[in-house]
Each structure stands twice: as C-alpha cells, then as structure tokens.
Design a protein around this motif. Structure first.
Motif, short mmCIF file in Angstrom:
data_model
loop_
_atom_site.label_atom_id
_atom_site.label_comp_id
_atom_site.label_asym_id
_atom_site.label_seq_id
_atom_site.Cartn_x
_atom_site.Cartn_y
_atom_site.Cartn_z
N VAL A 9 0.89 -1.23 -0.12
CA VAL A 9 -0.15 -0.10 -0.19
C VAL A 9 0.68 1.47 -0.07
N LEU A 10 0.68 2.01 -1.03
CA LEU A 10 1.61 3.21 -1.31
C LEU A 10 0.79 4.54 -0.99
N ARG A 11 1.61 5.33 0.05
CA ARG A 11 1.16 6.56 -0.10
C ARG A 11 2.19 7.38 -0.57
N GLY A 12 1.75 8.27 -1.59
CA GLY A 12 2.87 8.75 -2.34
C GLY A 12 3.75 7.77 -3.09
N ALA A 13 4.96 7.87 -2.86
CA ALA A 13 5.80 6.80 -3.58
C ALA A 13 6.41 5.86 -2.29
N ILE A 14 5.85 5.98 -1.26
CA ILE A 14 6.47 5.33 -0.19
C ILE A 14 5.56 4.16 0.33
N VAL A 15 6.00 3.06 0.48
CA VAL A 15 5.15 1.81 1.29
C VAL A 15 4.84 2.06 2.51
#
Length: 334
Positions: A9-15
């Motif tokens: 699950v990504l928020r922006g490009a971060i997992v």
C-alpha cells in the motif's frame, strides 16, 4: 512457512503498509497450477463458499418448485449490500415458501451500502434480518427446508438436517473433511469449517467444470455459477469488487469474497479454481490479490488482463478526491 507479501500500500511513492497472503490455483483433477505461500494451512472460507452451500437449494428441487431464476440463485450465493432490491428479493424468496423475515435466524445489521443505510435511518426504521448480507443465503436454506419437508426452526445449528446437507456438499466438492474439530460459527450463525486453502481452489475448479459430479450436481453447480455471473449485482451490490470483476468479463469469471480477506473464484473456460487468504484479514488486499491472479491467468486476453490489473492497482484518494496513493501487487503475483 511465512507467506510472502502480495500487496503493498503506497502513500505517495512510499510503502505505508504491506499484506501477506497465500494463493492456490488448481484444476478439477487436483493438479496444482500455481501456489503461493502455505496453501495447506486451514482457513475459514466464510462467505466465499456460498455457491457450494447453495447446492442443496437446487439439488433438492426447491429452486425449480419456487420458480427461482438467475437473480434468486445469485442472491442465495450472495453477501449483499442491503440495498432495496436485495431486501425485496429475499422477501420474495421467503414468500414463495410461505415464510417471511421472521423465519430468518441470521440476525440483523445495517446495510453496508451507505445510501441504503442513510435512507433506512431517515425513514426512522431499524434494520431487520432481511438487511443482513446473508439473508439471501438463509432464504435459500429456508426454502430448501420447506420444500424438503424439514422443520426449519434451528436451521443454523450444526446438528440440523439442513446443515447436514450443506456440510455433505462442502465435503464432497472440496474433498476435505468438515468435522467437529474443524468447526466454528460464522457471523450469520451457521457452521463454518477451517480446511486447507487449496481444497477450496479444487472445489471451485470442480464447480466450474462439474468434473467428478453426478448429473444432478453437475447441472446444479453450473447453474449456480452461471446465475452469479449473469447477475453480479445480486451477489454483492453497487460499487463492490466482486461485481466489478465479474462485469469485466461477463460470463467468464466467477468471484466471491468472504470475511477476513478470503476470496474464491473460478475461470470456467480454463477449468480452474482459485482460493486465497490475506493473512491479516484485509478485504482491500484480498480484492487486489484476486484481481491480480485473474489478470495473470487470463493474460492471453490482453485487453481483459489490463482491466483486471487496473482493479488490482486500486487508487487511494484523499477526502477531496485527489489520488494520494494506491495498492500495488508485488513481484510474487507476476
């Protein structure tokens, strides 16, 4: 065995989060086509096996006796959203057997469809058992009892004749023992049995192909899956993942989700059954996993595979509707 991470699950490009799980894909002869993680681990299938549980409704002759078509059979296999069409169809099914909602022993809860929930509250009404997501399945159970001359009171109990019929069907189709040691109670009060995940994949391959079934069971299995694929709204409801997946390839994909991140599916044209479990019980991950699995198995149809992958990579939006992240299948699902 530690199951691998299948969905990030990504928020922006971060997992931000990750979901582990197991996947089993089998053919109707019991041959493993694709396995990820521990598919021998017993899992409760919850609502993902309702199509198998509905076999006695058709095999007993009750479905024909009460004139049930695709919509009624789909609802008998459903975890519906409690929308008015679902509630009224369940009411109609019971009425054909001379019953009403008071015969249901599934309990009541608010509709999962937000619009239906708000409409019910604005009308000053409380939900009843017909709004329960399992009311279609339970209506099918009750119709089977009445048609078969079985006293229906207590039909949810493990020792009731109706549940004997359901358990026998589950055992025969999946090839797994459903005994007291495997038994617990589902959210709608009927017995649920924890058996190896791969048994459910085998079961749905058999449901799709009727391999190893006698004539009556073969006809009933194909009829139930066909009904669900023809009327996916009545299997789930507005905006639901099962509907979107079945509508992506009408008549070609059967999908049914259950609680705690379980999904079962079948691809009749390939003769395959699918079962998966998201270890942490996350429904959003289960939906993404089954979409990704279907996309891989149906990759020969590039346009369809692209649609399924789009569903697997579901976006995450902010409260104002801006895309801020999304779900992403890992390399394990490629």
């Amino acid at each position: 065995m530690t199951d691998p991470v299948l969905i990030e699950v990504l928020r922006g490009a971060i997992v931000e989060s990750a979901h582990r799980g197991a996947v089993a894909v089998f053919d109707a002869d019991g041959k493993s086509v694709w396995e990820i993680g521990d598919t021998s681990k017993p899992v409760f299938p919850r609502s993902a096996v309702k199509a198998i549980q509905a076999l006695p409704l058709v095999e007993s002759g009750a479905a024909d006796a009460y004139g049930f078509g695709n919509r009624e059979l789909a609802l008998a296999c459903a975890s519906h959203s409690g929308e008015p069409a679902h509630v009224e169809l369940a009411r109609s099914m019971l009425a054909r057997a001379g019953l009403d909602g008071s015969a249901l022993e599934c309990g009541a809860h608010w509709p999962s469809n937000h619009g239906a929930e708000i409409a019910l509250a604005r009308a000053g009404e409380l939900p009843n058992a017909l709004h329960n997501n399992c009311s279609g399945k339970h209506s099918g159970f009750l119709c089977t009892c009445v048609h078969s001359g079985i006293a229906h009171r207590g039909y949810v109990k493990a020792d009731h004749a109706l549940q004997d019929m359901v358990r026998d069907a589950m055992q025969a189709v999946t090839g797994a023992i459903h005994g007291p040691d495997e038994r617990a109670t589902d959210g709608c009060s009927i017995p649920t049995y924890a058996v190896p995940l791969k048994s459910f994949a085998l079961g749905f391959a058999r449901m799709a192909t009727a391999r190893g079934f006698g004539p009556e069971r073969a006809k009933a299995a194909k009829r139930l899956l066909a009904a669900c694929m023809a009327e996916p709204f009545f299997v789930a409801g507005t905006g639901r993942a099962d509907v979107a997946l079945m509508e992506a390839a009408p008549g070609r994909i059967f999908v049914k989700g259950g609680a705690e991140g379980v999904h079962c599916a079948a691809i009749p044209e390939l003769g395959l059954g699918i079962a998966l479990k998201c270890d942490d019980g996350a429904g959003r991950a289960g939906e993404a996993i089954v979409a990704a699995v279907l996309a891989k198995l149906l990759r020969a149809d590039q346009a369809l595979a692209a649609k399924l992958l789009e569903l697997a990579n579901a976006p995450i939006a902010s409260r104002i509707g801006a895309k801020v992240g999304g779900l992403r299948p890992t390399a394990a699902l490629n």
